[in-house]
Design a protein around this motif. Structure first.
Motif, PDB file in Angstrom:
ATOM      1  N   THR A  71       0.810  -1.215   0.000  1.00 36.20           N
ATOM      2  CA  THR A  71       0.000   0.000   0.000  1.00 36.20           C
ATOM      3  C   THR A  71       0.846   1.270   0.000  1.00 36.20           C
ATOM      4  N   ASP A  72       2.115   1.157   0.376  1.00 39.38           N
ATOM      5  CA  ASP A  72       2.976   2.336   0.336  1.00 39.38           C
ATOM      6  C   ASP A  72       3.280   2.757  -1.104  1.00 39.38           C
ATOM      7  N   ARG A  73       3.138   1.834  -2.054  1.00 37.09           N
ATOM      8  CA  ARG A  73       3.372   2.158  -3.471  1.00 37.09           C
ATOM      9  C   ARG A  73       2.085   2.443  -4.222  1.00 37.09           C
ATOM     10  N   CYS A  74       0.987   1.818  -3.776  1.00 31.38           N
ATOM     11  CA  CYS A  74      -0.295   2.012  -4.450  1.00 31.38           C
ATOM     12  C   CYS A  74      -1.403   1.605  -3.502  1.00 31.38           C
ATOM     13  N   HIS A  75      -2.257   2.545  -3.151  1.00 31.32           N
ATOM     14  CA  HIS A  75      -3.357   2.226  -2.244  1.00 31.32           C
ATOM     15  C   HIS A  75      -4.733   2.423  -2.883  1.00 31.32           C
ATOM     16  N   ASP A  76      -4.766   2.916  -4.129  1.00 33.65           N
ATOM     17  CA  ASP A  76      -6.031   3.176  -4.809  1.00 33.65           C
ATOM     18  C   ASP A  76      -5.891   2.753  -6.268  1.00 33.65           C
ATOM     19  N   VAL A  77      -6.876   2.014  -6.771  1.00 33.06           N
ATOM     20  CA  VAL A  77      -6.791   1.460  -8.123  1.00 33.06           C
ATOM     21  C   VAL A  77      -6.757   2.549  -9.183  1.00 33.06           C
ATOM     22  N   LEU A  79      -6.719   5.927  -8.917  1.00 34.79           N
ATOM     23  CA  LEU A  79      -6.030   7.182  -8.648  1.00 34.79           C
ATOM     24  C   LEU A  79      -4.783   7.309  -9.523  1.00 34.79           C
ATOM     25  N   ASP A  80      -4.054   6.207  -9.669  1.00 33.79           N
ATOM     26  CA  ASP A  80      -2.874   6.158 -10.527  1.00 33.79           C
ATOM     27  C   ASP A  80      -2.828   4.752 -11.112  1.00 33.79           C
ATOM     28  N   LEU A  81      -3.458   4.580 -12.267  1.00 37.36           N
ATOM     29  CA  LEU A  81      -3.582   3.257 -12.867  1.00 37.36           C
ATOM     30  C   LEU A  81      -2.216   2.660 -13.219  1.00 37.36           C
ATOM     31  N   ASP A  82      -1.250   3.499 -13.577  1.00 34.58           N
ATOM     32  CA  ASP A  82       0.097   2.985 -13.867  1.00 34.58           C
ATOM     33  C   ASP A  82       0.733   2.399 -12.606  1.00 34.58           C
ATOM     34  N   ALA A  83       0.585   3.082 -11.473  1.00 32.62           N
ATOM     35  CA  ALA A  83       1.123   2.565 -10.211  1.00 32.62           C
ATOM     36  C   ALA A  83       0.409   1.278  -9.823  1.00 32.62           C
ATOM     37  N   PHE A  84      -0.910   1.229 -10.049  1.00 29.75           N
ATOM     38  CA  PHE A  84      -1.638   0.005  -9.754  1.00 29.75           C
ATOM     39  C   PHE A  84      -1.128  -1.133 -10.631  1.00 29.75           C
ATOM     40  N   TYR A  85      -0.957  -0.898 -11.920  1.00 30.23           N
ATOM     41  CA  TYR A  85      -0.472  -1.931 -12.831  1.00 30.23           C
ATOM     42  C   TYR A  85       0.900  -2.449 -12.390  1.00 30.23           C
ATOM     43  N   GLU A  86       1.826  -1.557 -12.105  1.00 26.68           N
ATOM     44  CA  GLU A  86       3.180  -1.966 -11.710  1.00 26.68           C
ATOM     45  C   GLU A  86       3.160  -2.768 -10.413  1.00 26.68           C
ATOM     46  N   THR A  87       2.352  -2.354  -9.464  1.00 26.66           N
ATOM     47  CA  THR A  87       2.245  -3.074  -8.197  1.00 26.66           C
ATOM     48  C   THR A  87       1.575  -4.425  -8.413  1.00 26.66           C
ATOM     49  N   ALA A  88       0.503  -4.448  -9.215  1.00 27.73           N
ATOM     50  CA  ALA A  88      -0.193  -5.696  -9.516  1.00 27.73           C
ATOM     51  C   ALA A  88       0.732  -6.676 -10.241  1.00 27.73           C
ATOM     52  N   ARG A  89       1.591  -6.175 -11.108  1.00 31.33           N
ATOM     53  CA  ARG A  89       2.524  -7.053 -11.832  1.00 31.33           C
ATOM     54  C   ARG A  89       3.443  -7.785 -10.850  1.00 31.33           C
ATOM     55  N   GLU A  90       3.926  -7.073  -9.848  1.00 38.47           N
ATOM     56  CA  GLU A  90       4.769  -7.710  -8.836  1.00 38.47           C
ATOM     57  C   GLU A  90       3.961  -8.693  -7.982  1.00 38.47           C
ATOM     58  N   VAL A  91       2.802  -8.266  -7.496  1.00 38.89           N
ATOM     59  CA  VAL A  91       1.974  -9.111  -6.642  1.00 38.89           C
ATOM     60  C   VAL A  91       1.552 -10.376  -7.388  1.00 38.89           C
ATOM     61  N   ALA A  92       1.197 -10.249  -8.651  1.00 34.96           N
ATOM     62  CA  ALA A  92       0.735 -11.390  -9.449  1.00 34.96           C
ATOM     63  C   ALA A  92       1.822 -12.435  -9.663  1.00 34.96           C
ATOM     64  N   ARG A  93       3.073 -12.051  -9.522  1.00 32.28           N
ATOM     65  CA  ARG A  93       4.194 -12.978  -9.721  1.00 32.28           C
ATOM     66  C   ARG A  93       4.771 -13.519  -8.414  1.00 32.28           C
ATOM     67  N   THR A  94       4.515 -12.833  -7.296  1.00 30.61           N
ATOM     68  CA  THR A  94       5.240 -13.181  -6.074  1.00 30.61           C
ATOM     69  C   THR A  94       4.378 -13.489  -4.855  1.00 30.61           C
ATOM     70  N   ARG A  95       3.067 -13.285  -4.941  1.00 27.10           N
ATOM     71  CA  ARG A  95       2.232 -13.463  -3.749  1.00 27.10           C
ATOM     72  C   ARG A  95       1.000 -14.303  -4.064  1.00 27.10           C
ATOM     73  N   ASP A  96       0.442 -14.869  -3.010  1.00 28.14           N
ATOM     74  CA  ASP A  96      -0.740 -15.706  -3.133  1.00 28.14           C
ATOM     75  C   ASP A  96      -1.869 -15.113  -2.307  1.00 28.14           C
ATOM     76  N   GLY A  97      -3.076 -15.263  -2.771  1.00 26.23           N
ATOM     77  CA  GLY A  97      -4.248 -14.762  -2.066  1.00 26.23           C
ATOM     78  C   GLY A  97      -4.999 -13.748  -2.893  1.00 26.23           C
ATOM     79  N   ALA A  98      -6.214 -13.465  -2.462  1.00 25.84           N
ATOM     80  CA  ALA A  98      -7.064 -12.513  -3.172  1.00 25.84           C
ATOM     81  C   ALA A  98      -6.780 -11.092  -2.697  1.00 25.84           C
ATOM     82  N   VAL A  99      -6.792 -10.173  -3.648  1.00 27.81           N
ATOM     83  CA  VAL A  99      -6.659  -8.750  -3.369  1.00 27.81           C
ATOM     84  C   VAL A  99      -8.074  -8.220  -3.132  1.00 27.81           C
TER      85      VAL A  99
END
Length: 193
Positions: A71-77, A79-99
Motif C-alpha cells: 500500500t505504500d506504493r499504491c493504495h487506490d486502483v 487514482l494512478d492506474l500505472d502505479a496500480f499496474y506496476e504493483t499488480a505485476r509484482e503481486v501477481a508474480r510473487t504473492r498468493d491470495g485474493a486482493v
C-alpha cells in the motif's frame, strides 16, 4: 418504511463500474505483456481480485499470512492506474491470495483466502449446491471467485489465470471470460489473431 429506496446500488453505480473496468484493463494488460505463456514449466502472472461493499471481509475471509499488497506504493486502483499496474505485476508474480478492493477503489493491505459459502448463503438462491456452475477450465482460484461473487457484499470478482492468461469477471454467480488471444480485441497485436 421501505429501506430499499435508500440502498445504494453499487452493482450499477457508474463509479464502481469504472473501477471494475480499470481492474479488467490492468489484468488484461498483465496477460498481454507476459510473453512466455507457451513455454513449458513456466507460469505467468496470476491474480484474484474482489470488489467489496463494507469495511471488512473478516466474516468470510482469512489472512494469507505474510502475503500483502504494498500500500505504500499504491493504495487506490484508479487514482494512478500505472502505479496500480506496476504493483499488480509484482503481486501477481510473487504473492498468493485474493486482493480486496473496496467500492471506492482503496486496496486492502492483507491478501486473503475466502471461505466456502455457508448454508444460509446456499439457501439465498444465488447458489445451487447441486450445480455450482463450474466449467472444466476453472481451477480453484476461478471456482472460489465464482462462489465469492455470490455473496451479498461482493460486487464483482476478477481473475487472471496464471496458466493460460485468461481474464474472467464474475458477478452474482455469472461470469464473462476472455481467453488471452482475444484480450484487447482488434488492438491486441498478439500473433494468435
Amino acid at each position: 418504511m421501505d429501506d430499499s429506496s435508500l440502498r445504494i446500488a453499487y452493482e450499477t453505480h457508474d463509479g464502481v463500474r469504472e473501477l471494475i473496468d480499470c481492474l479488467v484493463h490492468a489484468l488484461e494488460s498483465l496477460s498481454i505483456d507476459f510473453d512466455r505463456w507457451d513455454e513449458q514449466y513456466v507460469k505467468g502472472p496470476g491474480m484474484y481480485v474482489a470488489v467489496v461493499i463494507g469495511p471488512s471481509v473478516a466474516d468470510f475471509a482469512y489472512p494469507m499470512g505474510d502475503n500483502t499488497w504494498p500500500t505504500d506504493r499504491c493504495h487506490d486502483v484508479c487514482l494512478d492506474l500505472d502505479a496500480f499496474y506496476e504493483t499488480a505485476r509484482e503481486v501477481a508474480r510473487t504473492r498468493d491470495g485474493a486482493v480486496v478492493v473496496s467500492v471506492d477503489g482503496v486496496v486492502q493491505e492483507q491478501l486473503v483466502r475466502f471461505t466456502d459459502l455457508g448454508p444460509d448463503e446456499l439457501e439465498s438462491g444465488k447458489a445451487d449446491p447441486d450445480d455450482p456452475g463450474y466449467e472444466d477450465w476453472m481451477g480453484s482460484r476461478h471456482m472460489s471467485a465464482l462462489d465469492t461473487s455470490r455473496r451479498p457484499n461482493v460486487v464483482s470478482t476478477l481473475t487472471l489465470s496464471e496458466e493460460t492468461g485468461r481474464v474472467t469477471r464474475f458477478e452474482d454467480g455469472s461470469f464473462v471470460t476472455t481467453e488471452r488471444g482475444d484480450l484487447g480485441g482488434e488492438w491486441n497485436v498478439d500473433d494468435t489473431h
